[in-house]
Design an enzyme around this catalytic site. Sequence first.
Site, short mmCIF file in Angstrom:
data_model
loop_
_atom_site.label_atom_id
_atom_site.label_comp_id
_atom_site.label_asym_id
_atom_site.label_seq_id
_atom_site.Cartn_x
_atom_site.Cartn_y
_atom_site.Cartn_z
N GLN A 151 0.82 -1.21 0.00
CA GLN A 151 0.00 0.00 0.00
C GLN A 151 0.86 1.26 0.00
O GLN A 151 0.49 2.28 -0.58
CB GLN A 151 -0.93 0.01 1.22
CG GLN A 151 -2.17 -0.83 1.06
CD GLN A 151 -3.13 -0.67 2.23
OE1 GLN A 151 -2.98 0.22 3.06
NE2 GLN A 151 -4.12 -1.54 2.31
N HIS A 156 -13.32 -1.30 2.94
CA HIS A 156 -11.86 -1.44 2.96
C HIS A 156 -11.23 -0.81 1.72
O HIS A 156 -10.20 -0.14 1.81
CB HIS A 156 -11.47 -2.92 3.03
CG HIS A 156 -12.07 -3.64 4.18
ND1 HIS A 156 -11.71 -3.40 5.49
CD2 HIS A 156 -13.03 -4.61 4.25
CE1 HIS A 156 -12.41 -4.18 6.30
NE2 HIS A 156 -13.21 -4.92 5.57
N LEU A 157 -11.85 -1.02 0.57
CA LEU A 157 -11.31 -0.47 -0.67
C LEU A 157 -11.42 1.05 -0.69
O LEU A 157 -10.56 1.74 -1.25
CB LEU A 157 -12.05 -1.07 -1.87
CG LEU A 157 -11.61 -0.58 -3.26
CD1 LEU A 157 -10.13 -0.88 -3.50
CD2 LEU A 157 -12.47 -1.22 -4.34
N ALA A 158 -12.47 1.58 -0.07
CA ALA A 158 -12.70 3.02 -0.09
C ALA A 158 -11.49 3.81 0.38
O ALA A 158 -11.05 4.75 -0.28
CB ALA A 158 -13.93 3.37 0.76
N ASP A 159 -10.92 3.42 1.53
CA ASP A 159 -9.79 4.20 2.04
C ASP A 159 -8.54 4.02 1.18
O ASP A 159 -7.71 4.92 1.07
CB ASP A 159 -9.52 3.89 3.51
CG ASP A 159 -9.03 2.48 3.77
OD1 ASP A 159 -7.87 2.20 3.45
OD2 ASP A 159 -9.78 1.67 4.33
N GLN A 160 -8.42 2.85 0.53
CA GLN A 160 -7.26 2.62 -0.34
C GLN A 160 -7.32 3.46 -1.62
O GLN A 160 -6.28 3.82 -2.18
CB GLN A 160 -7.17 1.14 -0.71
CG GLN A 160 -6.92 0.21 0.47
CD GLN A 160 -6.89 -1.25 0.04
OE1 GLN A 160 -6.19 -1.62 -0.89
NE2 GLN A 160 -7.66 -2.08 0.72
N HIS A 176 -10.61 5.46 8.79
CA HIS A 176 -9.46 5.33 7.90
C HIS A 176 -9.63 6.21 6.66
O HIS A 176 -8.68 6.87 6.21
CB HIS A 176 -9.29 3.87 7.46
CG HIS A 176 -8.51 3.03 8.41
ND1 HIS A 176 -9.10 2.13 9.26
CD2 HIS A 176 -7.18 2.96 8.66
CE1 HIS A 176 -8.17 1.54 9.99
NE2 HIS A 176 -7.00 2.03 9.65
#
EC number: 6.5.1.4
Length: 331
Positions: A100, A276-280, A301
């Site tokens: 990441q 989870h994908l949103a913050d990435q 996050h």
Amino acid sequence: MIDIDGSYGEGGGQIVRNAIALSAVTGKATSIKNIRKDRPNPGLSAQHVKAIGIAALLCDAKVEGIKIGSTNIAFFPQEIRGGKYTIDIGTAGSIALLLQCIMPIATYSNTNIKLEIKGGTDVSWAPSIDYLKNVTLSALSKMGYRCNIDILKRGYYPRGGGIVNAIIEPSHLVPDRFSEERGTIRGISHCSNLPEHVAQRQADKAKAILENAGHECSIETCRTDFTSTGSGITLYCGMKGSFVPGKRGTTAEKVGNDAATSLLDELLTPSSVDIHLADQLIPYLGLAEGGSFTVKEISPHTKTNIWVTEKFLDVKFKIEKRNDIVKISIQ
């Protein structure tokens, strides 16, 4: 110099990973203070030190304070360059979390960056490597991001020992308006140094729950004898997924149940990506200077990543509540 308060928001290691990545990409030096200030073990962990060290190699950065337990660091980036790097995180430090930090930097290199990373592929409090490969990279490919990941060995807590090869190509990020995707749920259930029925029971339980809810699903099972002992399951459908590592004292059925119910919770909402994908995605939307997605709720996050990204880039995020979902976009 961009000053970052590492205790802002959720105050975790993600602030460090995101700030270092954006520092390298923009060429703006950064000072990060109060790193993980309110955590049981404040300061940098071994995996944070490793991630910053590799980021520094990629952009020939000068660094200050990069050691385990440090709560204040400085990072002075220079030109990003490609090459081949071998990284041993140590024990079961998360390979996905290290990537990441590295992934945004690598896309701005002048040549391919090839990585061989040793560490944990399926550990608690981090995305599984299967999630990164099948959900995160699938979404980023819509923005022009190009990366290939091969899982050579799995590594579980506490021994680690997983090995992953990654090749990241230079690319130009473009905005994307992510929309909801539906289809067959896919997944992989795996175990190492355990009976084959552990992986099968995880898969069977997950499949029963998902099919009972009206979804088609196909879950691959895999048993190996790697360095470490453990199990896990990752499920995904479009840009939504779930991942649960097995742990001592938890039945295989419980692992499969938790993965299935977590994914179902995401699929019940008409959002385009999972929580989870949103913050990435936040730093990539910032770097592309556009794009949008919807998510069932905005997590701490995600809020923190927006704050950090706006510190480094000349962008402003817009957050809109729409019925049961939240739309996040670049203004």
